[in-house]
Design a protein around this motif. Sequence first.
Motif, PDB file in Angstrom:
ATOM      1  N   ASN A  42     -28.102  82.970  33.830  1.00 41.36           N
ATOM      2  CA  ASN A  42     -28.489  84.306  33.394  1.00 41.36           C
ATOM      3  C   ASN A  42     -27.509  84.767  32.313  1.00 41.36           C
ATOM      4  O   ASN A  42     -26.296  84.756  32.515  1.00 41.36           O
ATOM      5  N   PRO A  43     -27.987  85.182  31.162  1.00 40.17           N
ATOM      6  CA  PRO A  43     -27.061  85.541  30.078  1.00 40.17           C
ATOM      7  C   PRO A  43     -26.206  86.759  30.388  1.00 40.17           C
ATOM      8  O   PRO A  43     -25.214  86.993  29.703  1.00 40.17           O
ATOM      9  N   LEU A  44     -26.582  87.551  31.372  1.00 37.21           N
ATOM     10  CA  LEU A  44     -25.818  88.750  31.710  1.00 37.21           C
ATOM     11  C   LEU A  44     -25.092  88.517  33.035  1.00 37.21           C
ATOM     12  O   LEU A  44     -25.734  88.430  34.089  1.00 37.21           O
ATOM     13  N   PRO A  45     -23.775  88.419  33.029  1.00 36.65           N
ATOM     14  CA  PRO A  45     -23.040  88.225  34.292  1.00 36.65           C
ATOM     15  C   PRO A  45     -23.066  89.505  35.127  1.00 36.65           C
ATOM     16  O   PRO A  45     -23.228  90.613  34.610  1.00 36.65           O
ATOM     17  N   LYS A  46     -22.930  89.360  36.397  1.00 37.91           N
ATOM     18  CA  LYS A  46     -22.946  90.472  37.327  1.00 37.91           C
ATOM     19  C   LYS A  46     -21.611  91.228  37.269  1.00 37.91           C
ATOM     20  O   LYS A  46     -20.546  90.623  37.287  1.00 37.91           O
ATOM     21  N   GLU A  47     -21.721  92.542  37.249  1.00 43.23           N
ATOM     22  CA  GLU A  47     -20.543  93.385  37.232  1.00 43.23           C
ATOM     23  C   GLU A  47     -19.995  93.554  38.652  1.00 43.23           C
ATOM     24  O   GLU A  47     -20.657  93.199  39.629  1.00 43.23           O
ATOM     25  N   PRO A  48     -18.770  94.119  38.797  1.00 47.44           N
ATOM     26  CA  PRO A  48     -18.205  94.308  40.150  1.00 47.44           C
ATOM     27  C   PRO A  48     -19.055  95.258  40.990  1.00 47.44           C
ATOM     28  O   PRO A  48     -19.676  96.193  40.486  1.00 47.44           O
ATOM     29  N   GLY A  49     -19.108  94.995  42.287  1.00 46.73           N
ATOM     30  CA  GLY A  49     -19.857  95.822  43.225  1.00 46.73           C
ATOM     31  C   GLY A  49     -20.726  94.978  44.148  1.00 46.73           C
ATOM     32  O   GLY A  49     -20.624  93.748  44.210  1.00 46.73           O
ATOM     33  N   LEU A  50     -21.642  95.652  44.870  1.00 53.84           N
ATOM     34  CA  LEU A  50     -22.580  94.984  45.784  1.00 53.84           C
ATOM     35  C   LEU A  50     -23.803  94.543  44.996  1.00 53.84           C
ATOM     36  O   LEU A  50     -24.490  95.364  44.379  1.00 53.84           O
ATOM     37  N   ARG A  51     -24.103  93.250  45.027  1.00 55.64           N
ATOM     38  CA  ARG A  51     -25.201  92.700  44.240  1.00 55.64           C
ATOM     39  C   ARG A  51     -26.162  91.961  45.168  1.00 55.64           C
ATOM     40  O   ARG A  51     -25.750  91.299  46.124  1.00 55.64           O
ATOM     41  N   LEU A  52     -27.491  92.096  44.860  1.00 60.27           N
ATOM     42  CA  LEU A  52     -28.562  91.435  45.607  1.00 60.27           C
ATOM     43  C   LEU A  52     -29.131  90.315  44.768  1.00 60.27           C
ATOM     44  O   LEU A  52     -29.483  90.513  43.599  1.00 60.27           O
ATOM     45  N   LEU A  53     -29.245  89.151  45.359  1.00 59.05           N
ATOM     46  CA  LEU A  53     -29.808  87.987  44.687  1.00 59.05           C
ATOM     47  C   LEU A  53     -31.148  87.650  45.304  1.00 59.05           C
ATOM     48  O   LEU A  53     -31.459  88.029  46.440  1.00 59.05           O
ATOM     49  N   THR A  54     -31.954  86.928  44.581  1.00 63.48           N
ATOM     50  CA  THR A  54     -33.221  86.446  45.104  1.00 63.48           C
ATOM     51  C   THR A  54     -32.944  85.331  46.104  1.00 63.48           C
ATOM     52  O   THR A  54     -32.308  84.325  45.756  1.00 63.48           O
ATOM     53  N   PRO A  55     -33.369  85.490  47.346  1.00 63.86           N
ATOM     54  CA  PRO A  55     -33.038  84.476  48.349  1.00 63.86           C
ATOM     55  C   PRO A  55     -33.595  83.107  47.999  1.00 63.86           C
ATOM     56  O   PRO A  55     -34.734  82.983  47.506  1.00 63.86           O
ATOM     57  N   PHE A  56     -32.797  82.101  48.230  1.00 61.53           N
ATOM     58  CA  PHE A  56     -33.165  80.692  48.048  1.00 61.53           C
ATOM     59  C   PHE A  56     -33.525  80.354  46.596  1.00 61.53           C
ATOM     60  O   PHE A  56     -34.079  79.296  46.330  1.00 61.53           O
TER      61      PHE A  56
ATOM     62  N   VAL B 221     -27.108  88.941  49.584  1.00 65.02           N
ATOM     63  CA  VAL B 221     -26.098  89.989  49.356  1.00 65.02           C
ATOM     64  C   VAL B 221     -24.783  89.341  48.949  1.00 65.02           C
ATOM     65  O   VAL B 221     -24.274  88.448  49.630  1.00 65.02           O
ATOM     66  N   ARG B 222     -24.238  89.792  47.783  1.00 69.51           N
ATOM     67  CA  ARG B 222     -22.951  89.299  47.284  1.00 69.51           C
ATOM     68  C   ARG B 222     -22.096  90.499  46.881  1.00 69.51           C
ATOM     69  O   ARG B 222     -22.609  91.515  46.395  1.00 69.51           O
ATOM     70  N   VAL B 223     -20.813  90.345  47.092  1.00 69.96           N
ATOM     71  CA  VAL B 223     -19.844  91.372  46.693  1.00 69.96           C
ATOM     72  C   VAL B 223     -18.975  90.790  45.581  1.00 69.96           C
ATOM     73  O   VAL B 223     -18.296  89.774  45.783  1.00 69.96           O
ATOM     74  N   VAL B 224     -19.028  91.424  44.427  1.00 67.03           N
ATOM     75  CA  VAL B 224     -18.218  91.010  43.280  1.00 67.03           C
ATOM     76  C   VAL B 224     -17.024  91.954  43.189  1.00 67.03           C
ATOM     77  O   VAL B 224     -17.193  93.175  43.087  1.00 67.03           O
ATOM     78  N   LYS B 225     -15.815  91.392  43.201  1.00 66.11           N
ATOM     79  CA  LYS B 225     -14.602  92.208  43.150  1.00 66.11           C
ATOM     80  C   LYS B 225     -14.347  92.719  41.731  1.00 66.11           C
ATOM     81  O   LYS B 225     -14.973  92.277  40.766  1.00 66.11           O
ATOM     82  N   GLN B 226     -13.406  93.650  41.651  1.00 64.46           N
ATOM     83  CA  GLN B 226     -13.161  94.306  40.367  1.00 64.46           C
ATOM     84  C   GLN B 226     -12.669  93.326  39.306  1.00 64.46           C
ATOM     85  O   GLN B 226     -12.986  93.458  38.127  1.00 64.46           O
ATOM     86  N   TYR B 227     -11.872  92.346  39.698  1.00 67.77           N
ATOM     87  CA  TYR B 227     -11.295  91.409  38.732  1.00 67.77           C
ATOM     88  C   TYR B 227     -12.160  90.161  38.575  1.00 67.77           C
ATOM     89  O   TYR B 227     -11.701  89.176  37.989  1.00 67.77           O
ATOM     90  N   GLU B 228     -13.397  90.192  39.068  1.00 68.06           N
ATOM     91  CA  GLU B 228     -14.296  89.041  38.974  1.00 68.06           C
ATOM     92  C   GLU B 228     -15.568  89.404  38.226  1.00 68.06           C
ATOM     93  O   GLU B 228     -15.920  90.586  38.076  1.00 68.06           O
ATOM     94  N   ARG B 229     -16.245  88.360  37.771  1.00 72.26           N
ATOM     95  CA  ARG B 229     -17.583  88.485  37.187  1.00 72.26           C
ATOM     96  C   ARG B 229     -18.450  87.391  37.807  1.00 72.26           C
ATOM     97  O   ARG B 229     -17.988  86.276  38.039  1.00 72.26           O
ATOM     98  N   GLY B 230     -19.725  87.744  38.075  1.00 80.69           N
ATOM     99  CA  GLY B 230     -20.635  86.801  38.706  1.00 80.69           C
ATOM    100  C   GLY B 230     -21.584  86.163  37.712  1.00 80.69           C
ATOM    101  O   GLY B 230     -22.296  86.866  36.984  1.00 80.69           O
ATOM    102  N   VAL B 231     -21.611  84.847  37.668  1.00 79.04           N
ATOM    103  CA  VAL B 231     -22.524  84.092  36.802  1.00 79.04           C
ATOM    104  C   VAL B 231     -23.694  83.635  37.667  1.00 79.04           C
ATOM    105  O   VAL B 231     -23.503  82.895  38.652  1.00 79.04           O
ATOM    106  N   ILE B 232     -24.907  84.066  37.304  1.00 76.70           N
ATOM    107  CA  ILE B 232     -26.115  83.795  38.097  1.00 76.70           C
ATOM    108  C   ILE B 232     -26.841  82.592  37.512  1.00 76.70           C
ATOM    109  O   ILE B 232     -27.104  82.532  36.295  1.00 76.70           O
ATOM    110  N   TYR B 233     -27.199  81.642  38.398  1.00 75.59           N
ATOM    111  CA  TYR B 233     -28.025  80.486  38.032  1.00 75.59           C
ATOM    112  C   TYR B 233     -29.343  80.610  38.804  1.00 75.59           C
ATOM    113  O   TYR B 233     -29.347  80.653  40.042  1.00 75.59           O
ATOM    114  N   ARG B 234     -30.450  80.663  38.087  1.00 82.28           N
ATOM    115  CA  ARG B 234     -31.790  80.734  38.695  1.00 82.28           C
ATOM    116  C   ARG B 234     -32.540  79.463  38.317  1.00 82.28           C
ATOM    117  O   ARG B 234     -32.879  79.247  37.149  1.00 82.28           O
ATOM    118  N   PHE B 235     -32.784  78.662  39.338  1.00 81.17           N
ATOM    119  CA  PHE B 235     -33.407  77.349  39.140  1.00 81.17           C
ATOM    120  C   PHE B 235     -32.657  76.538  38.085  1.00 81.17           C
ATOM    121  O   PHE B 235     -33.250  75.831  37.264  1.00 81.17           O
TER     122      PHE B 235
END
Length: 313
Positions: free
Chosen positions: A42-56, A24-38
Motif C-alpha cells: 500500500n503506498p500509504l503507510p499506516k500512522e500511529p494509533g489503532l488500525r483495522l486490517l482486512t482479515p486474512f 486489529v493492530r496498534v501502531v506506536k508513535q515511533y513506528e509506521r505500518g507498511v500494508i501488504y494486500r495480496f
Amino acid sequence: MEAVIVLLVVVAVIVGIVGLLNSVRVVKQYERGVIYRFGRVNPLPKEPGLRLLTPFVDRMTKVNMQVVTLPVPAQEGITRDNVSVRVDAVLYFRVVDPIRATVDVQNYEFAMLQVAQTSLRSIIGKSELDDLLSGREQLHEGLELMLSTPATGWGVHIDRVEIKDVALPESMKRSMARQAEADRERRARIITADGELQASQKLSQAARTMDANPSALQLRLLQTVVEVAAEKNSTLVMPFPVEMLRFFERAAGGGATSGTGTAADTGAAVPVAEQAAVPAPVEEPAPEVAPSAERAELPAPGLQIPDPRTPEE
C-alpha cells in the motif's frame, strides 16, 4: 436441526472474534505500518494509533522511525603516509521512507553496516595520520557524504557519523612521544633564551642608572645583604666600602681638611700634587764586609786532609 444451527452460530462467532483480533493492530508513535494486500504494498503507510486490517487479506510490517545508533567495527588500514592504523566509528541514521526501507533493501541495518565499513576503509587510505588524529571534522563530513549516496535510495537519512578511536602501533606511539618531547624542549630553550635576553637588557639599563648615581649601587648592596641575611643559614663577610667612608666624612663636614686619619687609613687616593710634595725615602748603603772575614781559607790543591777519626772509630 436446532443443534446444528447453534453450532454454526458458535463457529461464526469464534471465526468473527479471531478475524477481529487478527485485523486489529496498534501502531506506536515511533513506528509506521507498511500494508501488504495480496503481496502488493500500500503506498500509504499506516500512522500511529489503532488500525483495522482486512482479515486474512492484509499483512502489516512495522518500521521503526527512531534514530539508530550503529557501531562500526574497527577497521585496519594503511594511511596515505604509510602508517598502519586501526579505526572504529559510530553511525547515527533513521528511516525517512518506510516503503523504500522495506521494499528496496532486504535488511537496511545490515546494508548500512556494510557500507559504513567499506567507507571507513576508503577514508583511511585517503587520509594522513595527522588528519585522523587532529582533522576529524573533515573526515566526518567525507564519511557522511560517502554514506548518503546509497542511503538516500534506501529511504534512510544519515544524521551523523564519527570516528571514535584511532589505535596506533607501539613504535609509532614512542616516536610521537619523542617528537613531542623534543618540540617541548625546543620551546623551553627558546623561552629561556628570550628571558635571558630581556634580563640582560634590563641589567644593562640598571647598570647605566647605577653608574650615573653611585649611591644606588650601595643601596643595592645593602638590599642584597638583607636578602642573604633573611635565610639565616650562612655567614656573610661584608667589606666596608671606601665610598661609605666618604659619605660619612661628607655628612660630618670633615672633607679633605678635617679628621685625624690620613688618606692611606681611609683608603682614599692621594692627589698628584700631594704625592709630589712628599719626600722620597733615602736608601741607606749596605755595610761593607771584608772578603777575608767572610770566606774561610781553603786548602791548597794537592794537599791531603788528615782524617780526624781515630782507628778505633
